[in-house]
Scaffold this motif. Structure first.
Motif, PDB file in Angstrom:
ATOM      1  N   ALA A 279       0.825  -1.250   0.152  1.00  9.70           N
ATOM      2  CA  ALA A 279      -0.078   0.120  -0.198  1.00  9.70           C
ATOM      3  C   ALA A 279       0.925   1.341   0.043  1.00  9.70           C
ATOM      4  O   ALA A 279       0.524   2.441  -0.507  1.00  9.70           O
ATOM      5  N   LEU A 280       1.927   1.304   0.790  1.00 12.40           N
ATOM      6  CA  LEU A 280       2.958   2.459   0.761  1.00 12.40           C
ATOM      7  C   LEU A 280       3.538   2.719  -0.691  1.00 12.40           C
ATOM      8  O   LEU A 280       3.561   3.958  -0.938  1.00 12.40           O
ATOM      9  N   LEU A 281       3.874   1.591  -1.433  1.00 15.25           N
ATOM     10  CA  LEU A 281       4.250   1.798  -2.763  1.00 15.25           C
ATOM     11  C   LEU A 281       3.285   2.244  -3.745  1.00 15.25           C
ATOM     12  O   LEU A 281       3.392   3.066  -4.526  1.00 15.25           O
ATOM     13  N   ALA A 282       2.007   1.989  -3.437  1.00 16.54           N
ATOM     14  CA  ALA A 282       0.916   2.258  -4.153  1.00 16.54           C
ATOM     15  C   ALA A 282       0.834   3.668  -4.077  1.00 16.54           C
ATOM     16  O   ALA A 282       0.218   4.632  -4.990  1.00 16.54           O
ATOM     17  N   HIS A 296       9.765  -4.131  -8.322  1.00 10.62           N
ATOM     18  CA  HIS A 296       8.727  -5.052  -9.269  1.00 10.62           C
ATOM     19  C   HIS A 296       7.389  -4.887  -8.406  1.00 10.62           C
ATOM     20  O   HIS A 296       6.430  -4.771  -9.061  1.00 10.62           O
ATOM     21  N   LEU A 297       7.476  -4.854  -7.174  1.00 10.01           N
ATOM     22  CA  LEU A 297       6.158  -4.670  -6.360  1.00 10.01           C
ATOM     23  C   LEU A 297       5.630  -3.284  -6.827  1.00 10.01           C
ATOM     24  O   LEU A 297       4.534  -3.050  -6.630  1.00 10.01           O
ATOM     25  N   ALA A 298       6.431  -2.141  -6.760  1.00  7.89           N
ATOM     26  CA  ALA A 298       6.167  -0.821  -6.813  1.00  7.89           C
ATOM     27  C   ALA A 298       5.365  -0.868  -8.332  1.00  7.89           C
ATOM     28  O   ALA A 298       4.360  -0.202  -8.553  1.00  7.89           O
ATOM     29  N   VAL A 305       8.815   4.124 -11.738  1.00  6.35           N
ATOM     30  CA  VAL A 305       9.902   3.346 -11.269  1.00  6.35           C
ATOM     31  C   VAL A 305      11.323   4.071 -11.919  1.00  6.35           C
ATOM     32  O   VAL A 305      11.434   4.001 -12.994  1.00  6.35           O
ATOM     33  N   VAL A 306      12.194   4.468 -10.918  1.00  2.00           N
ATOM     34  CA  VAL A 306      13.732   4.667 -11.575  1.00  2.00           C
ATOM     35  C   VAL A 306      14.351   3.301 -10.664  1.00  2.00           C
ATOM     36  O   VAL A 306      14.427   3.070  -9.588  1.00  2.00           O
TER      37      VAL A 306
END
Length: 386
Positions: A279-282, A296-298, A305-306
Motif C-alpha cells: 500500500a505504501l508503494l501504491a 517489481h512490487l512498485a 520506477v527509477v
C-alpha cells in the motif's frame, strides 16, 4: 510435449475440456520479485481453468503475501535451504511435504522454479499433467530425468523479459495469453496501515518518493551515501520528501543514509509488513531503488520506477507496465571491486557502484517531470500509468 506416459494419454488430457481441471499447483519457491511476475501466469490460469483451485508452493515468508494479494487460493510454504537444520530434519520435512501434496491430488502441476529440488518435488507429486521447461535453465546432469510430461519453451510468446519465462507454460498448455502485466492491489488492511504511517510521518499520498536502498545480493546495492545525495537533490529541486523502505536486514543501510542525508527523511525499514509495504508503494509518487523485489512490487501497483542496474540487464529484469527510467553503467567495465566481484554472476559483481550521483539524480528528476506532465494531460493518472 514429451512422449507417451505410462498411466495417462497426456495429449488427450491436455486438450480435454478445461472445466475438468479442478486443482492446480504452481511451484515457485524463489524470491518476491519472481512471485510477482508469476502472478501474471496465475491470472491467465484462472481464466483458462475457471473451476480450478490454484495453490502455490512458495517460500514460507511469502505465504501471507500470496494469499492477501489473491495470487493463489492456497499458499504452501517450502524452504529448500539447509538453514541450520540437520539432514534428518530436512528429510522429514521433505517427506511430510510430499505426502501433503500427494494427498491434495492435483490435476496439473507447473514447475517454474526449475531447480534440481523443484524437479524432484515435481516428480514426487505425480500429477497427471506436469509442465516443466525444455531445456531447463541449468542443463540436467546425465543422471537427472525430466519429470514433466508437457514441455514449455524457455521463453514463450517471443518476449525476452523474464516475465515471459513465467508465462511460457501457457503456451505449452495451448492457452491464449490474455493478461500480460502483473497487477496487484493493496488490501484494505494495507491501505489503513499505510494511511497511519503517512499521517504519523506528515506525508501526503502521491507526494513522496519511496526509496529502497537494499537488495538480496550486496552486489546489486548502490552506495548509501549516493542514495542520500540523490534524495537531498530531489527534495531541493522538487520538494518531494523520501520514505525509506526495506526489511529488517537492511536497517544498517537505512541508518547509513539517515546519518548523512540533510533532507527530511522517514524510514519504515524493518517496520512494515509486505501488506503495508504494498500500500505504501501504491501511495508513493515514484519509486527509486536497486533492481530487487520492491522495484517489481512498485511497478505492479502502478507506481513509476527509477531502477538502478549493474550487470543485470534491464530488458530482462526491468519494471513493467509503468513509466520508468532504468540507469546502468556502460559495460563491459574496468572492475571497481576486483577482490569481490564474481565475473558473470549478476548478484556477485559491483558494477552498480559505478553509477554517478548526477546520472541517477537526472533520471529521477526526468521521471518526476514525466509523471507530472502525464497527470496534467489525463484526468485519470492511475489508469494512464498501467
Amino acid at each position: 510435449m514429451a512422449g507417451t506416459d505410462s498411466e495417462y494419454d497426456v495429449l488427450k488430457i491436455a486438450t480435454a475440456d478445461r472445466l475438468a481441471i479442478k486443482s492446480i499447483l504452481v511451484i515457485q519457491t524463489k524470491y518476491i520479485g519472481d512471485v510477482i511476475l508469476t502472478s501474471a501466469l496465475v491470472r491467465n490460469l484462472r481464466l483458462a481453468y475457471p473451476n480450478a483451485a490454484i495453490a502455490m508452493l512458495c517460500a514460507p515468508g511469502l505465504r501471507d503475501f500470496v494469499i492477501s494479494q489473491n495470487i493463489a487460493d492456497v499458499a504452501i510454504g517450502f524452504d529448500g535451504r539447509s538453514a541450520g537444520r540437520s539432514l534428518l530434519q530436512r528429510m522429514k520435512e521433505y517427506s511430510s511435504l510430499v505426502a501433503d501434496l500427494r494427498r491434495r491430488k492435483f490435476d496439473l502441476t507447473i514447475d517454474v522454479t526449475d531447480s534440481k529440488t523443484s524437479r524432484i518435488l515435481h516428480r514426487s507429486i505425480s500429477a497427471p499433467l506436469r509442465v516443466g521447461y525444455n531445456p531447463p535453465e541449468k542443463p540436467l546432469k546425465f543422471w537427472e530425468g525430466q519429470p514433466a510430461n508437457i514441455l514449455a519453451p524457455t521463453f514463450g510468446h517471443g518476449g525476452a523479459h523474464y516475465l515471459y519465462r513465467y508465462l511460457s507454460p501457457l503456451e505449452a498448455l495451448g492457452i491464449e495469453l490474455q493478461e500480460v502485466i502483473p497487477m496487484l492491489e493493496p488490501t484494505p488492511v494495507g491501505r489503513s496501515a499505510s494511511a497511519r504511517v503517512l499521517a504519523q510521518s506528515k506525508l501526503a499520498e502521491k507526494a513522496f518518493v519511496a526509496v529502497h536502498a537494499g537488495a538480496r545480493f550486496k552486489g546489486r546495492c548502490w552506495q548509501p551515501e549516493r542514495f542520500a545525495a540523490v534524495m537531498d537533490e530531489v527534495y531541493a529541486t522538487t520538494g518531494l520528501r523520501s520514505l525509506l523502505i526495506g526489511g529488517p536486514d537492511e536497517s544498517a543501510t537505512a541508518q547509513a543514509i539517515l546519518n548523512v542525508a540533510v533532507s527530511p527523511l522517514v524510514s519504515v525499514v524493518g517496520k512494515a509488513s509486505l501488506e503495508t509495504l504494498t500500500a505504501l508503494l501504491a501511495d508513493a509518487f515514484i519509486f527509486l531503488g536497486n533492481e530487487s523485489g520492491p522495484m517489481h512490487l512498485a511497478a505492479s501497483v502502478g507506481t513509476p520506477v527509477v531502477g538502478l542496474y549493474g550487470l543485470t540487464p534491464p530488458d530482462i529484469w526491468g519494471p513493467l507496465g509503468v513509466l520508468h527510467r532504468t540507469v546502468e553503467p556502460p559495460l563491459p567495465c574496468q572492475c571497481v571491486a576486483p577482490d569481490l566481484c564474481k565475473p558473470g554472476n549478476p548478484g556477485g559483481v559491483y558494477c552498480v557502484h559505478r553509477l554517478p550521483v548526477a546520472k541517477v539524480a537526472q533520471a529521477t528528476r526526468d521521471l518526476i517531470d514525466a509523471v507530472r506532465q502525464q497527470a496534467n494531460e489525463t484526468p485519470n493518472q492511475t489508469d494512464s500509468l498501467r
